[in-house]
Design a protein around this motif. Structure first.
Motif, PDB file in Angstrom:
ATOM      1  N   THR A   1      14.831  -1.517  84.089  1.00 53.99           N
ATOM      2  CA  THR A   1      15.861  -0.495  83.887  1.00 53.99           C
ATOM      3  C   THR A   1      15.332   0.833  84.412  1.00 53.99           C
ATOM      4  O   THR A   1      14.212   1.226  84.095  1.00 53.99           O
ATOM      5  CB  THR A   1      16.211  -0.357  82.401  1.00 53.99           C
ATOM      6  OG1 THR A   1      16.650  -1.619  81.905  1.00 53.99           O
ATOM      7  CG2 THR A   1      17.312   0.676  82.201  1.00 53.99           C
ATOM      8  N   THR A   2      16.144   1.501  85.233  1.00 51.59           N
ATOM      9  CA  THR A   2      15.704   2.740  85.868  1.00 51.59           C
ATOM     10  C   THR A   2      16.785   3.803  85.763  1.00 51.59           C
ATOM     11  O   THR A   2      17.971   3.505  85.934  1.00 51.59           O
ATOM     12  CB  THR A   2      15.378   2.498  87.360  1.00 51.59           C
ATOM     13  OG1 THR A   2      14.364   1.493  87.463  1.00 51.59           O
ATOM     14  CG2 THR A   2      14.893   3.775  88.037  1.00 51.59           C
ATOM     15  N   TYR A   3      16.361   5.028  85.471  1.00 52.87           N
ATOM     16  CA  TYR A   3      17.293   6.157  85.380  1.00 52.87           C
ATOM     17  C   TYR A   3      16.836   7.284  86.303  1.00 52.87           C
ATOM     18  O   TYR A   3      15.636   7.499  86.497  1.00 52.87           O
ATOM     19  CB  TYR A   3      17.359   6.698  83.950  1.00 52.87           C
ATOM     20  CG  TYR A   3      17.924   5.739  82.947  1.00 52.87           C
ATOM     21  CD1 TYR A   3      19.299   5.603  82.759  1.00 52.87           C
ATOM     22  CD2 TYR A   3      17.065   4.952  82.163  1.00 52.87           C
ATOM     23  CE1 TYR A   3      19.808   4.714  81.830  1.00 52.87           C
ATOM     24  CE2 TYR A   3      17.576   4.059  81.227  1.00 52.87           C
ATOM     25  CZ  TYR A   3      18.944   3.947  81.077  1.00 52.87           C
ATOM     26  OH  TYR A   3      19.447   3.060  80.157  1.00 52.87           O
TER      27      TYR A   3
ATOM     28  N   ARG B   1      14.166   4.348  77.008  1.00 50.47           N
ATOM     29  CA  ARG B   1      15.246   5.182  76.475  1.00 50.47           C
ATOM     30  C   ARG B   1      14.692   6.504  75.946  1.00 50.47           C
ATOM     31  O   ARG B   1      15.253   7.573  76.195  1.00 50.47           O
ATOM     32  CB  ARG B   1      15.974   4.434  75.355  1.00 50.47           C
ATOM     33  CG  ARG B   1      17.125   5.190  74.734  1.00 50.47           C
ATOM     34  CD  ARG B   1      17.756   4.361  73.623  1.00 50.47           C
ATOM     35  NE  ARG B   1      18.373   3.166  74.154  1.00 50.47           N
ATOM     36  CZ  ARG B   1      19.654   2.857  74.020  1.00 50.47           C
ATOM     37  NH1 ARG B   1      20.450   3.664  73.349  1.00 50.47           N
ATOM     38  NH2 ARG B   1      20.135   1.754  74.515  1.00 50.47           N
TER      39      ARG B   1
ATOM     40  N   MET C   1      23.708   2.649  80.351  1.00 52.93           N
ATOM     41  CA  MET C   1      23.757   4.109  80.259  1.00 52.93           C
ATOM     42  C   MET C   1      23.245   4.600  78.898  1.00 52.93           C
ATOM     43  O   MET C   1      23.291   3.870  77.918  1.00 52.93           O
ATOM     44  CB  MET C   1      25.194   4.598  80.465  1.00 52.93           C
ATOM     45  CG  MET C   1      25.637   4.616  81.920  1.00 52.93           C
ATOM     46  SD  MET C   1      24.622   5.722  82.926  1.00 52.93           S
ATOM     47  CE  MET C   1      24.974   7.311  82.176  1.00 52.93           C
TER      48      MET C   1
ATOM     49  N   ALA D   1      13.665   8.724  78.965  1.00 50.78           N
ATOM     50  CA  ALA D   1      14.838   9.265  79.656  1.00 50.78           C
ATOM     51  C   ALA D   1      15.496  10.362  78.826  1.00 50.78           C
ATOM     52  O   ALA D   1      15.913  11.403  79.360  1.00 50.78           O
ATOM     53  CB  ALA D   1      15.832   8.152  79.954  1.00 50.78           C
TER      54      ALA D   1
ATOM     55  N   CYS E   1      17.255  11.394  86.374  1.00 52.14           N
ATOM     56  CA  CYS E   1      17.678  12.557  85.604  1.00 52.14           C
ATOM     57  C   CYS E   1      17.755  13.752  86.545  1.00 52.14           C
ATOM     58  O   CYS E   1      16.770  14.104  87.195  1.00 52.14           O
ATOM     59  CB  CYS E   1      16.699  12.843  84.467  1.00 52.14           C
ATOM     60  SG  CYS E   1      17.198  14.241  83.442  1.00 52.14           S
TER      61      CYS E   1
ATOM     62  N   SER F   1      20.970   0.989  90.047  1.00 50.56           N
ATOM     63  CA  SER F   1      21.031  -0.456  90.297  1.00 50.56           C
ATOM     64  C   SER F   1      19.759  -0.921  90.974  1.00 50.56           C
ATOM     65  O   SER F   1      19.229  -0.249  91.861  1.00 50.56           O
ATOM     66  CB  SER F   1      22.232  -0.780  91.197  1.00 50.56           C
ATOM     67  OG  SER F   1      22.184  -2.122  91.627  1.00 50.56           O
ATOM     68  N   HIS F   2      19.249  -2.080  90.580  1.00 49.51           N
ATOM     69  CA  HIS F   2      18.048  -2.640  91.178  1.00 49.51           C
ATOM     70  C   HIS F   2      18.355  -3.668  92.259  1.00 49.51           C
ATOM     71  O   HIS F   2      17.450  -4.308  92.771  1.00 49.51           O
ATOM     72  CB  HIS F   2      17.177  -3.305  90.103  1.00 49.51           C
ATOM     73  CG  HIS F   2      16.410  -2.329  89.267  1.00 49.51           C
ATOM     74  ND1 HIS F   2      15.199  -2.595  88.728  1.00 49.51           N
ATOM     75  CD2 HIS F   2      16.689  -1.053  88.904  1.00 49.51           C
ATOM     76  CE1 HIS F   2      14.755  -1.557  88.050  1.00 49.51           C
ATOM     77  NE2 HIS F   2      15.650  -0.613  88.138  1.00 49.51           N
TER      78      HIS F   2
ATOM     79  N   SER G   1      11.383   4.504  84.783  1.00 46.03           N
ATOM     80  CA  SER G   1      11.636   3.067  84.958  1.00 46.03           C
ATOM     81  C   SER G   1      10.630   2.251  84.173  1.00 46.03           C
ATOM     82  O   SER G   1       9.457   2.632  84.051  1.00 46.03           O
ATOM     83  CB  SER G   1      11.539   2.689  86.445  1.00 46.03           C
ATOM     84  OG  SER G   1      11.782   1.302  86.627  1.00 46.03           O
TER      85      SER G   1
ATOM     86  N   GLU H   1      21.611   9.113  85.103  1.00 46.91           N
ATOM     87  CA  GLU H   1      22.336   8.038  85.778  1.00 46.91           C
ATOM     88  C   GLU H   1      21.458   6.801  85.849  1.00 46.91           C
ATOM     89  O   GLU H   1      20.284   6.890  86.208  1.00 46.91           O
ATOM     90  CB  GLU H   1      22.727   8.451  87.199  1.00 46.91           C
ATOM     91  CG  GLU H   1      23.654   9.635  87.301  1.00 46.91           C
ATOM     92  CD  GLU H   1      23.951  10.026  88.741  1.00 46.91           C
ATOM     93  OE1 GLU H   1      23.567   9.247  89.633  1.00 46.91           O
ATOM     94  OE2 GLU H   1      24.545  11.095  88.954  1.00 46.91           O
ATOM     95  N   GLU H   2      22.020   5.648  85.514  1.00 43.31           N
ATOM     96  CA  GLU H   2      21.273   4.400  85.654  1.00 43.31           C
ATOM     97  C   GLU H   2      21.342   3.937  87.114  1.00 43.31           C
ATOM     98  O   GLU H   2      22.352   4.073  87.784  1.00 43.31           O
ATOM     99  CB  GLU H   2      21.838   3.332  84.731  1.00 43.31           C
ATOM    100  CG  GLU H   2      20.978   2.081  84.673  1.00 43.31           C
ATOM    101  CD  GLU H   2      21.349   1.139  83.535  1.00 43.31           C
ATOM    102  OE1 GLU H   2      20.750   0.059  83.463  1.00 43.31           O
ATOM    103  OE2 GLU H   2      22.244   1.500  82.733  1.00 43.31           O
TER     104      GLU H   2
END
Length: 272
Positions: A179-181, A216, A1, A219, A183, A268-269, A175, A265-266
């Motif tokens: 790691t993917t967010y 980061r 996060m 995002a 928004c 899940s992969h 992404s 929000e992160e």
């Protein structure tokens, strides 16, 4: 996060360091982009001449390439600037405006991502999809509804292009393939202001200029930008007033605002 305090810290670093953001962008959005970068705390420069772009790019904090109003001379300048930025470790942010609308536009976008090391690609779903060879509907420079999973598209694009993929729409996705967010900040009035997406690309450039964790940084830029839009839309009925208030809120947005509004929000992969 990514905590709100981290987002604010990156924003404050932009405001303190005032990074030079070199834009080779389209003629429709030049003024709005420059004003938006000034409001957020960065220092914009618009330099297009092939005789100087390499020199400008190497001293910039970030280079932003935008193919909104496309011609061969600008493409040549973009490639010269991009290669200079790559050589000197300057992040390159690419906005493939209208990729998929015409063969020339699509092929140009694909040429740029092939010949340059791109730090981040920012576009709507149709644009990003067409850059990586996926089918997605587009009208002019606006994304159609299309079909497909936007999160999956962002992950695929990031891996295929070895970049940060930022796909913007009703919800924004960022992404790096690992790691993917998501928004969820923003307001629909952004779609009524010409250049709002283009300015976002340049704001991402400003954030990447001061934060080397580029996923980061991207995002955080989305969260600040979308939060400023939400603040600007309060009590506003139309795009004219909104545009002015949006610039004001990019300038005044505070840590308290970000704490209250940030909606990252992160993802899940596991199932991707």
């Amino acid at each position: 996060m990514i905590e709100p305090k981290t987002i604010d810290a990156i924003l404050e670093k932009v405001r303190k360091e005032k990074p030079l953001v070199h834009n080779i962008t389209n003629v429709v959005v030049t003024n709005f982009t420059a004003n938006g970068l000034l409001a957020i705390g960065a220092s914009p420069v618009m330099a297009y001449a092939k005789e100087e772009v390499a020199d400008m790019a190497k001293i910039a904090g970030a280079l932003v390439l935008n193919i909104g109003t496309l011609n061969e001379e600008n493409v040549e300048a973009m490639l010269l600037a991009g290669k200079s930025a790559n050589k000197h470790g300057v992040p390159v942010i690419f906005d493939p405006v209208g990729a998929g609308a015409t063969k020339y536009r699509t092929e140009t976008a694909q040429k740029i991502v092939k010949e340059l090391e791109i730090t981040a690609v920012r576009g709507n779903a149709a644009e990003v999809a067409n850059v990586v060879g996926e089918s997605w509907s587009i009208k002019g420079v606006d994304s159609g509804d299309g079909e497909g999973d936007i999160i999956e598209l962002a992950v695929k694009a990031a891996k295929q292009l070895n970049t940060i993929a930022v796909i913007t729409g009703k919800q924004d996705i960022v992404s790096d393939g690992e790691t993917t967010y998501i928004c969820k900040n923003g307001n629909s009035l952004l779609t009524k202001v010409t250049g709002a997406g283009c300015l976002l690309t340049s704001v991402i450039g400003a954030f990447c200029a001061v934060e080397k964790d580029y996923v980061r940084a991207s995002a955080a830029a989305l969260a600040v930008y979308g939060s400023a839009a939400e603040l600007a839309a309060e009590g506003i009925e139309g795009p004219g007033s909104f545009q002015i208030e949006f610039l004001n809120n990019l300038y005044t947005i505070s840590a308290d605002n970000i704490q209250k509004l940030s909606a990252l929000e992160e993802v899940s992969h596991v199932n991707l």
